[in-house]
Design a protein around this motif. Structure first.
Motif, PDB file in Angstrom:
ATOM      1  N   HIS A 126      73.109  50.631  22.868  1.00 43.53           N
ATOM      2  CA  HIS A 126      74.350  49.903  22.581  1.00 43.53           C
ATOM      3  C   HIS A 126      75.551  50.464  23.346  1.00 43.53           C
ATOM      4  O   HIS A 126      76.680  50.081  23.082  1.00 43.53           O
ATOM      5  CB  HIS A 126      74.623  49.920  21.073  1.00 43.53           C
ATOM      6  CG  HIS A 126      73.629  49.103  20.318  1.00 43.53           C
ATOM      7  ND1 HIS A 126      72.427  49.621  19.877  1.00 43.53           N
ATOM      8  CD2 HIS A 126      73.631  47.802  19.973  1.00 43.53           C
ATOM      9  CE1 HIS A 126      71.744  48.673  19.272  1.00 43.53           C
ATOM     10  NE2 HIS A 126      72.443  47.555  19.327  1.00 43.53           N
ATOM     11  N   GLU A 179      73.647  48.291  11.691  1.00 41.92           N
ATOM     12  CA  GLU A 179      73.266  46.889  11.590  1.00 41.92           C
ATOM     13  C   GLU A 179      71.877  46.903  10.963  1.00 41.92           C
ATOM     14  O   GLU A 179      70.913  47.359  11.585  1.00 41.92           O
ATOM     15  CB  GLU A 179      73.248  46.224  12.961  1.00 41.92           C
ATOM     16  CG  GLU A 179      72.956  44.743  12.890  1.00 41.92           C
ATOM     17  CD  GLU A 179      73.042  44.077  14.258  1.00 41.92           C
ATOM     18  OE1 GLU A 179      73.649  43.005  14.331  1.00 41.92           O
ATOM     19  OE2 GLU A 179      72.497  44.638  15.236  1.00 41.92           O
ATOM     20  N   MET A 203      76.415  40.272  16.541  1.00 38.05           N
ATOM     21  CA  MET A 203      76.120  41.538  15.902  1.00 38.05           C
ATOM     22  C   MET A 203      77.133  41.764  14.778  1.00 38.05           C
ATOM     23  O   MET A 203      78.333  41.711  14.987  1.00 38.05           O
ATOM     24  CB  MET A 203      76.212  42.676  16.933  1.00 38.05           C
ATOM     25  CG  MET A 203      76.056  44.019  16.324  1.00 38.05           C
ATOM     26  SD  MET A 203      76.163  45.488  17.394  1.00 38.05           S
ATOM     27  CE  MET A 203      76.077  44.945  19.040  1.00 38.05           C
ATOM     28  N   THR A 204      76.634  42.022  13.574  1.00 33.72           N
ATOM     29  CA  THR A 204      77.482  42.318  12.432  1.00 33.72           C
ATOM     30  C   THR A 204      77.344  43.797  12.114  1.00 33.72           C
ATOM     31  O   THR A 204      76.283  44.250  11.668  1.00 33.72           O
ATOM     32  CB  THR A 204      77.071  41.478  11.209  1.00 33.72           C
ATOM     33  OG1 THR A 204      77.126  40.102  11.576  1.00 33.72           O
ATOM     34  CG2 THR A 204      77.988  41.739  10.045  1.00 33.72           C
ATOM     35  N   ILE A 205      78.403  44.540  12.352  1.00 35.43           N
ATOM     36  CA  ILE A 205      78.385  45.982  12.133  1.00 35.43           C
ATOM     37  C   ILE A 205      78.925  46.270  10.740  1.00 35.43           C
ATOM     38  O   ILE A 205      79.976  45.772  10.353  1.00 35.43           O
ATOM     39  CB  ILE A 205      79.233  46.718  13.177  1.00 35.43           C
ATOM     40  CG1 ILE A 205      78.755  46.388  14.579  1.00 35.43           C
ATOM     41  CG2 ILE A 205      79.205  48.223  12.919  1.00 35.43           C
ATOM     42  CD1 ILE A 205      79.694  46.853  15.680  1.00 35.43           C
ATOM     43  N   GLN A 206      78.198  47.075  10.003  1.00 33.15           N
ATOM     44  CA  GLN A 206      78.675  47.562   8.715  1.00 33.15           C
ATOM     45  C   GLN A 206      79.149  48.996   8.936  1.00 33.15           C
ATOM     46  O   GLN A 206      78.415  49.826   9.476  1.00 33.15           O
ATOM     47  CB  GLN A 206      77.547  47.522   7.678  1.00 33.15           C
ATOM     48  CG  GLN A 206      77.977  48.008   6.322  1.00 33.15           C
ATOM     49  CD  GLN A 206      76.817  48.049   5.321  1.00 33.15           C
ATOM     50  OE1 GLN A 206      75.653  47.856   5.676  1.00 33.15           O
ATOM     51  NE2 GLN A 206      77.142  48.316   4.079  1.00 33.15           N
TER      52      GLN A 206
END
Length: 158
Positions: A90, A60, A1-4
């Motif tokens: 989440h 995301e 998971m890439t969180i911005q």
């Protein structure tokens, strides 16, 4: 998971709609404020420097994963987290802790702008368990209290 991680300034109404929907789902009616409070915070931030209203979101893609809202109070060099929430899908995956850690970064940036080396403390507000009206509220309060000691910050509870 890439969180911005994005600091909201009130300019994206689609994202604000998602934040406010998560806010409404996450907090009981008794502790929620009108949505206008968020927009007033954005207006306040334009004139109150070095104090700041901070609304941080974790996304995301188009999905809102979490948000935290609070204030940096320059006179006492302290961050005050009023609301922090994670999308129910989440939760229990460290999303709240990640959000709080990023909020600490936001407060540190605000402290530097105010001429300090870093924020001296962070205050988190939560309800007391004995103030819960329903069993569900009591369970939610226990979850919040259980979350706080796991964080990397040294929160003061009010």
């Amino acid at each position: 998971m890439t969180i911005q991680w994005i600091q909201m300034r009130g300019q994206n109404s689609a994202r604000m709609d998602k934040v406010l929907a998560l806010y409404d789902r996450s907090f009981p009616l008794e502790v929620r404020e009108p949505h206008d409070v968020f927009y007033s915070g954005f207006q306040y931030a334009q004139t109150a420097a070095p104090n700041q209203f901070c609304l941080l979101i974790g996304v995301e893609g188009d999905q809102l994963l979490s948000f935290a809202a609070g204030h940096f109070l320059a006179e006492v060099n302290t961050g005050f987290v009023v609301y922090i929430a994670a999308d129910p899908n989440h939760r229990n995956r460290g999303m709240g802790s990640k959000t709080l850690a990023k909020m600490e970064d936001v407060f540190n940036e605000a402290a530097i702008l105010a001429g300090k080396s870093k924020v001296s403390g962070i205050i988190l507000e939560t309800e007391k368990e004995e103030e819960a009206v329903t069993t569900m509220e009591e369970m939610e309060c226990r979850k919040r209290m259980h979350f706080l000691p796991k964080t990397n910050t040294n929160p003061v509870l009010v």
